[in-house]
Design a protein around this motif. Sequence first.
Motif, PDB file in Angstrom:
ATOM      1  N   GLU A 202       0.758  -1.249  -0.211  1.00 48.80           N
ATOM      2  CA  GLU A 202       0.071   0.071  -0.184  1.00 48.80           C
ATOM      3  C   GLU A 202       0.848   1.372  -0.060  1.00 48.80           C
ATOM      4  OE1 GLU A 202      -2.434  -0.482   3.346  1.00 48.80           O
ATOM      5  OE2 GLU A 202      -3.753  -1.964   2.503  1.00 48.80           O
ATOM      6  N   PRO A 203       0.229   2.484  -0.363  1.00 51.73           N
ATOM      7  CA  PRO A 203       1.168   3.639  -0.469  1.00 51.73           C
ATOM      8  C   PRO A 203       1.451   4.133   0.826  1.00 51.73           C
ATOM      9  CG  PRO A 203      -0.890   3.730  -1.897  1.00 51.73           C
ATOM     10  CD  PRO A 203      -0.938   2.513  -1.048  1.00 51.73           C
ATOM     11  N   ALA A 204       2.904   4.763   1.098  1.00 49.41           N
ATOM     12  CA  ALA A 204       3.158   5.127   2.410  1.00 49.41           C
ATOM     13  C   ALA A 204       2.289   6.118   3.107  1.00 49.41           C
ATOM     14  CB  ALA A 204       4.583   5.928   2.251  1.00 49.41           C
ATOM     15  N   ALA A 205       2.108   5.999   4.384  1.00 51.04           N
ATOM     16  CA  ALA A 205       1.272   6.886   5.142  1.00 51.04           C
ATOM     17  C   ALA A 205       1.836   7.834   5.919  1.00 51.04           C
ATOM     18  CB  ALA A 205       0.341   6.172   6.112  1.00 51.04           C
ATOM     19  N   PHE A 206       3.290   7.789   5.835  1.00 50.85           N
ATOM     20  CA  PHE A 206       4.228   8.689   6.570  1.00 50.85           C
ATOM     21  C   PHE A 206       5.041   9.261   5.534  1.00 50.85           C
ATOM     22  CE2 PHE A 206       2.564   5.489   9.521  1.00 50.85           C
ATOM     23  CZ  PHE A 206       2.140   6.281  10.716  1.00 50.85           C
ATOM     24  N   ASP A 207       5.442  10.793   5.873  1.00 54.27           N
ATOM     25  CA  ASP A 207       6.423  11.580   5.176  1.00 54.27           C
ATOM     26  C   ASP A 207       8.017  11.143   5.613  1.00 54.27           C
ATOM     27  OD1 ASP A 207       4.535  12.876   3.717  1.00 54.27           O
ATOM     28  OD2 ASP A 207       4.080  13.927   5.613  1.00 54.27           O
ATOM     29  N   VAL A 208       8.094  10.826   6.922  1.00 54.11           N
ATOM     30  CA  VAL A 208       9.636  10.538   7.386  1.00 54.11           C
ATOM     31  C   VAL A 208       9.631   9.731   8.509  1.00 54.11           C
ATOM     32  CG1 VAL A 208       9.401  12.912   8.631  1.00 54.11           C
ATOM     33  CG2 VAL A 208      11.740  11.955   7.856  1.00 54.11           C
ATOM     34  N   PHE A 209      10.565   8.577   8.488  1.00 58.55           N
ATOM     35  CA  PHE A 209      10.950   8.014   9.583  1.00 58.55           C
ATOM     36  C   PHE A 209      11.971   8.630  10.311  1.00 58.55           C
ATOM     37  CE2 PHE A 209      13.612   4.516  11.169  1.00 58.55           C
ATOM     38  CZ  PHE A 209      12.770   3.737  11.972  1.00 58.55           C
ATOM     39  N   LEU A 210      11.690   8.810  11.680  1.00 57.73           N
ATOM     40  CA  LEU A 210      12.634   9.402  12.547  1.00 57.73           C
ATOM     41  C   LEU A 210      13.379   8.277  13.179  1.00 57.73           C
ATOM     42  CD1 LEU A 210      10.036  12.255  13.937  1.00 57.73           C
ATOM     43  CD2 LEU A 210      11.707  12.225  11.898  1.00 57.73           C
TER      44      LEU A 210
ATOM     45  N   THR B 151       7.060  16.990  16.679  1.00 60.68           N
ATOM     46  CA  THR B 151       6.023  17.924  17.006  1.00 60.68           C
ATOM     47  C   THR B 151       5.785  19.061  16.039  1.00 60.68           C
ATOM     48  OG1 THR B 151       5.890  17.225  19.207  1.00 60.68           O
ATOM     49  CG2 THR B 151       4.657  19.225  18.867  1.00 60.68           C
ATOM     50  N   LEU B 152       6.862  19.759  15.738  1.00 60.24           N
ATOM     51  CA  LEU B 152       7.165  20.834  15.020  1.00 60.24           C
ATOM     52  C   LEU B 152       6.933  20.362  13.588  1.00 60.24           C
ATOM     53  CD1 LEU B 152      10.324  22.764  16.619  1.00 60.24           C
ATOM     54  CD2 LEU B 152       7.832  23.320  16.772  1.00 60.24           C
ATOM     55  N   LEU B 153       7.458  19.288  13.100  1.00 63.59           N
ATOM     56  CA  LEU B 153       7.136  18.941  11.740  1.00 63.59           C
ATOM     57  C   LEU B 153       5.713  18.575  11.511  1.00 63.59           C
ATOM     58  CD1 LEU B 153      10.124  16.402  11.269  1.00 63.59           C
ATOM     59  CD2 LEU B 153       9.884  18.630  10.195  1.00 63.59           C
ATOM     60  N   ARG B 154       4.858  18.072  12.435  1.00 60.76           N
ATOM     61  CA  ARG B 154       3.521  17.584  12.187  1.00 60.76           C
ATOM     62  C   ARG B 154       2.712  19.120  12.307  1.00 60.76           C
ATOM     63  NH1 ARG B 154       1.032  13.449  16.868  1.00 60.76           N
ATOM     64  NH2 ARG B 154       1.528  15.588  18.024  1.00 60.76           N
ATOM     65  N   ASP B 155       3.163  19.970  13.009  1.00 59.22           N
ATOM     66  CA  ASP B 155       2.384  21.387  13.017  1.00 59.22           C
ATOM     67  C   ASP B 155       2.737  21.884  11.408  1.00 59.22           C
ATOM     68  OD1 ASP B 155       2.103  21.056  15.546  1.00 59.22           O
ATOM     69  OD2 ASP B 155       3.741  22.611  16.373  1.00 59.22           O
ATOM     70  N   ARG B 156       3.835  21.521  10.817  1.00 56.79           N
ATOM     71  CA  ARG B 156       3.779  22.065   9.468  1.00 56.79           C
ATOM     72  C   ARG B 156       3.185  21.302   8.491  1.00 56.79           C
ATOM     73  NH1 ARG B 156       9.426  24.596   7.884  1.00 56.79           N
ATOM     74  NH2 ARG B 156       9.953  25.686   9.710  1.00 56.79           N
ATOM     75  N   GLY B 157       2.126  20.278   9.109  1.00 55.18           N
ATOM     76  CA  GLY B 157       1.413  19.363   8.174  1.00 55.18           C
ATOM     77  C   GLY B 157       2.182  18.173   7.410  1.00 55.18           C
ATOM     78  N   LEU B 158       3.056  17.948   8.253  1.00 57.86           N
ATOM     79  CA  LEU B 158       3.713  16.510   7.746  1.00 57.86           C
ATOM     80  C   LEU B 158       3.550  15.457   8.645  1.00 57.86           C
ATOM     81  CD1 LEU B 158       7.438  17.912   7.200  1.00 57.86           C
ATOM     82  CD2 LEU B 158       5.776  17.482   5.420  1.00 57.86           C
TER      83      LEU B 158
ATOM     84  N   ARG C 127       8.362   7.801   2.992  1.00 58.77           N
ATOM     85  CA  ARG C 127       8.747   8.710   1.826  1.00 58.77           C
ATOM     86  C   ARG C 127      10.048   9.099   2.204  1.00 58.77           C
ATOM     87  NH1 ARG C 127       3.336  10.237   2.731  1.00 58.77           N
ATOM     88  NH2 ARG C 127       1.939   9.623   0.903  1.00 58.77           N
ATOM     89  N   SER C 128      10.529   8.978   3.399  1.00 61.50           N
ATOM     90  CA  SER C 128      12.058   9.659   3.480  1.00 61.50           C
ATOM     91  C   SER C 128      12.470   8.996   4.750  1.00 61.50           C
ATOM     92  CB  SER C 128      12.059  11.167   3.379  1.00 61.50           C
ATOM     93  OG  SER C 128      11.319  11.773   4.468  1.00 61.50           O
ATOM     94  N   SER C 129      13.780   9.240   5.158  1.00 57.12           N
ATOM     95  CA  SER C 129      14.367   8.895   6.471  1.00 57.12           C
ATOM     96  C   SER C 129      15.286   9.862   7.055  1.00 57.12           C
ATOM     97  CB  SER C 129      14.718   7.566   6.271  1.00 57.12           C
ATOM     98  OG  SER C 129      15.300   7.101   7.530  1.00 57.12           O
ATOM     99  N   ALA C 130      14.899  10.189   8.284  1.00 58.87           N
ATOM    100  CA  ALA C 130      15.950  11.214   8.967  1.00 58.87           C
ATOM    101  C   ALA C 130      16.709  10.242  10.114  1.00 58.87           C
ATOM    102  CB  ALA C 130      15.243  12.372   9.589  1.00 58.87           C
ATOM    103  N   VAL C 131      18.039  10.526   9.845  1.00 59.56           N
ATOM    104  CA  VAL C 131      18.934   9.847  11.028  1.00 59.56           C
ATOM    105  C   VAL C 131      19.523  10.864  11.936  1.00 59.56           C
ATOM    106  CG1 VAL C 131      20.877   8.289  11.290  1.00 59.56           C
ATOM    107  CG2 VAL C 131      19.393   8.054   9.501  1.00 59.56           C
TER     108      VAL C 131
ATOM    109  N   ARG D  74      15.287  23.375   6.380  1.00 60.30           N
ATOM    110  CA  ARG D  74      15.919  22.615   5.744  1.00 60.30           C
ATOM    111  C   ARG D  74      15.611  21.062   5.509  1.00 60.30           C
ATOM    112  NH1 ARG D  74      20.468  24.368   3.325  1.00 60.30           N
ATOM    113  NH2 ARG D  74      21.321  21.952   3.364  1.00 60.30           N
ATOM    114  N   LEU D  75      15.182  20.802   6.970  1.00 58.18           N
ATOM    115  CA  LEU D  75      14.743  19.586   7.044  1.00 58.18           C
ATOM    116  C   LEU D  75      13.491  19.283   6.346  1.00 58.18           C
ATOM    117  CD1 LEU D  75      14.948  16.647   8.559  1.00 58.18           C
ATOM    118  CD2 LEU D  75      13.695  17.536  10.508  1.00 58.18           C
ATOM    119  N   GLU D  76      12.518  20.172   6.529  1.00 53.41           N
ATOM    120  CA  GLU D  76      11.293  19.757   5.618  1.00 53.41           C
ATOM    121  C   GLU D  76      11.615  19.722   4.168  1.00 53.41           C
ATOM    122  OE1 GLU D  76       7.193  22.582   4.417  1.00 53.41           O
ATOM    123  OE2 GLU D  76       8.356  23.118   6.194  1.00 53.41           O
ATOM    124  N   TRP D  77      12.590  20.760   3.804  1.00 52.70           N
ATOM    125  CA  TRP D  77      12.876  20.599   2.303  1.00 52.70           C
ATOM    126  C   TRP D  77      13.494  19.119   1.897  1.00 52.70           C
ATOM    127  CZ3 TRP D  77      17.799  23.683   0.038  1.00 52.70           C
ATOM    128  CH2 TRP D  77      17.760  23.705  -1.116  1.00 52.70           C
ATOM    129  N   GLY D  78      14.265  18.553   2.751  1.00 53.19           N
ATOM    130  CA  GLY D  78      14.835  17.153   2.525  1.00 53.19           C
ATOM    131  C   GLY D  78      13.888  16.230   2.561  1.00 53.19           C
TER     132      GLY D  78
END
Length: 233
Positions: free
Chosen positions: A90-98, A113-120, A147-151, A217-221
Amino acid sequence: TALILAGAAIAMQVGLLWITVSYPLVAVWLLTGLLLAARAVRRRLARPGTVPAGPGVLSVETVDAPAAAERPGTPREIEIVASRPPEQLEPAAFDVFLSHNSLDKPRVIEIATLLRDRGLAPWLDIWELAPGRDWQAELETVIRTVRSSAVFVGGDGLGPWEIPELRASLSECVRRGLPVIPVLLPGAAKRPELPLFLTQFTWVDLRLGVTREGLDRLEWGVTGVKPAGMRAA
């Protein structure tokens, strides 16, 4: 059918022969219908292109040798992909894996929390892992579809489970182009020791604090699109 009708007409002309001839005519007609039905069933079963799917397995396309040579993926590979559980396709439900060290969790919760406030839609373990579930299988599923992974790298370096998560993310980067974003947290060394493959990616530097510029920059990535504030600058 034409022959049977013609025979029936002749029998009716004879008169007395009709009663005697009608029974074999009806038998021949029924036999002809059964033979035609059996032929139709055989043709349907012998039709090339698909094979019946077993329980929990999607239909598997049959590929002959010339067709397999013209496109990537052998019949065995196609079968493996098709037999995955539907929820993994199924299509991804999340934008970024933390991915983070548990010692850095308070700071990562703040960023999530800040990323979620930005609509992610960030995936964070304490938000998404239900008690009593196989959490390792859940991690495999989300890394395979996110859709992406942040390490995140803080003052204590990578955590014990962060390393296999990083390897899985790098594997998905090769397989499907998953963006992998190194994020340096406050307390990280001036020259942090990063795994060799991770150093090939452009990082997000939050060592001076979780600033708006750093979050941009993180949102851009994550999205691949510059936030409006960055474009204006």
